[in-house]
Design an enzyme around this catalytic site. Sequence first.
Site, mmCIF file in Angstrom:
data_model
loop_
_atom_site.group_PDB
_atom_site.id
_atom_site.type_symbol
_atom_site.label_atom_id
_atom_site.label_comp_id
_atom_site.label_asym_id
_atom_site.label_seq_id
_atom_site.Cartn_x
_atom_site.Cartn_y
_atom_site.Cartn_z
ATOM 1 C CB SER A 183 -0.740 0.063 1.477
ATOM 2 O OG SER A 183 -1.814 -0.959 1.065
ATOM 3 N NE ARG B 291 -2.503 4.901 0.275
ATOM 4 C CZ ARG B 291 -3.066 3.856 -0.045
ATOM 5 N NH1 ARG B 291 -2.413 2.641 -0.559
ATOM 6 N NH2 ARG B 291 -4.275 3.671 0.180
ATOM 7 N N GLY C 90 -6.263 -3.460 -7.705
ATOM 8 C CA GLY C 90 -7.334 -2.625 -7.768
ATOM 9 C C GLY C 90 -6.812 -0.976 -7.028
ATOM 10 N NE ARG D 112 -11.057 -6.162 -7.063
ATOM 11 C CZ ARG D 112 -9.917 -5.949 -5.986
ATOM 12 N NH1 ARG D 112 -8.849 -6.039 -6.581
ATOM 13 N NH2 ARG D 112 -10.070 -5.260 -5.069
ATOM 14 C CB SER E 104 -13.051 1.585 0.660
ATOM 15 O OG SER E 104 -12.078 1.353 -0.579
ATOM 16 C CD GLN F 287 -8.351 -0.626 -3.382
ATOM 17 O OE1 GLN F 287 -9.295 -0.673 -4.133
ATOM 18 N NE2 GLN F 287 -7.292 -1.618 -3.393
ATOM 19 C CG ASP G 275 -5.945 -6.668 2.098
ATOM 20 O OD1 ASP G 275 -7.251 -6.766 1.650
ATOM 21 O OD2 ASP G 275 -4.933 -5.659 1.938
ATOM 22 C CE LYS H 39 -11.146 -6.190 -0.115
ATOM 23 N NZ LYS H 39 -10.546 -4.525 -0.394
ATOM 24 N NE ARG I 246 -3.971 -9.194 0.356
ATOM 25 C CZ ARG I 246 -3.140 -8.802 0.599
ATOM 26 N NH1 ARG I 246 -2.163 -9.698 1.327
ATOM 27 N NH2 ARG I 246 -2.524 -7.566 0.320
HETATM 28 C C1 S3P Z 1 -5.596 -0.928 -0.044
HETATM 29 C C2 S3P Z 1 -6.928 -0.944 0.535
HETATM 30 C C3 S3P Z 1 -7.890 -2.239 0.600
HETATM 31 C C4 S3P Z 1 -6.960 -3.656 0.674
HETATM 32 C C5 S3P Z 1 -6.009 -3.572 -0.583
HETATM 33 C C6 S3P Z 1 -5.346 -2.312 -0.369
HETATM 34 C C7 S3P Z 1 -4.919 0.254 -0.384
HETATM 35 O O1 S3P Z 1 -8.953 -2.059 -0.189
HETATM 36 O O2 S3P Z 1 -7.913 -4.566 0.485
HETATM 37 O O3 S3P Z 1 -5.500 -4.692 -0.520
HETATM 38 O O4 S3P Z 1 -3.676 0.036 -0.302
HETATM 39 O O5 S3P Z 1 -5.469 1.128 -0.119
HETATM 40 P P1 S3P Z 1 -10.357 -1.196 0.141
HETATM 41 O O6 S3P Z 1 -10.008 0.172 0.080
HETATM 42 O O7 S3P Z 1 -11.073 -1.579 -1.265
HETATM 43 O O8 S3P Z 1 -10.715 -1.991 1.079
#
Ligand code: S3P
Length: 421
Positions: free
Chosen positions: A23, A27, A92, A120, A163, A165, A310, A337, A383
Amino acid sequence: MKKTVQQAKNGLKGEITIPSDKSISHRAAIFATLARGKSVIKNFSNGQDPKSSLEICKVLGAEVEFQQNRLIIKSDGVLKAPKKVLYCGNSGTTMRLMAGVLAGQNFNSVLTGDESLSNRPMGRIIEPLSLMGAEIKSNNNKAPLEIYKSELRGIEYKSPIASAQVKSAILLAGLFADGKTSFTEEFLSRNHTELMLKYMGAKIETYGLTTTVQKSILNPSEFEIAGDISSAAYFIAAGLIVPNSDLILKNVGLNPTRTGILEVLRQMGADIEVLDERVVSNEVVGDLRVKSSNLKGCEIKGEIIPKLIDEIPIIAVLATQAEGQTVIKDAGDLRNKESDRIKTTVSQLKKLGADIEETKDGMIIRQSKLQGGVEVETFSDHRLAMSLYVAGLLCGCTIDGFEWAGISFPEFDGMFSRLNP
Ligand code: S3P
């Protein structure tokens, strides 16, 4: 690729350094591309997903170079119109964060992904970005996303789902919008975007569950990326349930929005010690000592869910070894997911003899003796592949589609082999 995992008969022992957080890696690449100047990122992830983000940053004009284990990103802070479709692979995070960045640019772009990502839900970002004035065409709220040049305005958005994301997409769009953008979530999801944007000088503030951002210039920065607690989770689980294990896991990111698994495991009676806690690039990091433990079942629901979202497949594996029953609720988003993780986790652990049942928004797992000698499958989900491997250390099994583990953790099998000679 089929992988046969042998039962670990002697316990897992030794010390490993947990690889970089994905993550934070996504970023770091994206935010460094938005900054004007040279950023230095130490310990960037080797996983395929963060590499997808980095490739897109290059297409958008970032100059990228690896020097030993440092990634150098030079950018003039103004993105270039892409000459090709931007491919997010299986990720994603790449698609949703990039959509937020691209919505406020002065050019058109298209984001696509692999088959799993193309199935998705993207409505969760299209809807709030459209409220900000973005123009996005999709395939019925799924990829590909065609993003047209638009001028954005700030909004106050209350998200129906917790979320990170979605939150990050809106906050990133807010960096290019007129006025203030505020995002409120029901429960706190991972907050790396907020911490890192603040570290880079953005005008961003968080009060409780609301974060507000304004148009900002980001400063190029140096980051040292912590180890990924979501990768550490497989070693934590194996150390707890393989008898006679004693492991040291070095450099684990311990951001409190990610440590739900540790909170739950302590409640289950796990012997986990945090050593040498410190702060690196605005994130809490520490080493963990994990020893085999007798676990008790528990209930996992509500605000802790985004802090361990996760880790639910591996928690399900752990729960098969915990006395009594473990109930997981409020985790319906797991169905969105890389696979429908409620269905796939339950069906594959059942094949290994687990007493486990699917519910609408989670699962119920009772203590079970796992039985080996069977073949399980990964449904192209990294996973699930890694969780089944840990189950295999208890009973032995063959995993079809194990190569998907490489999406997030290419070093996974080699690291386990070193602890289990
Ligand atoms: C993530 C947020 C999560 C997580 C993904 C990574 C991120 O997803 O499941 O593996 O890096 O922001 P969601 O925000 O859709 O829950």
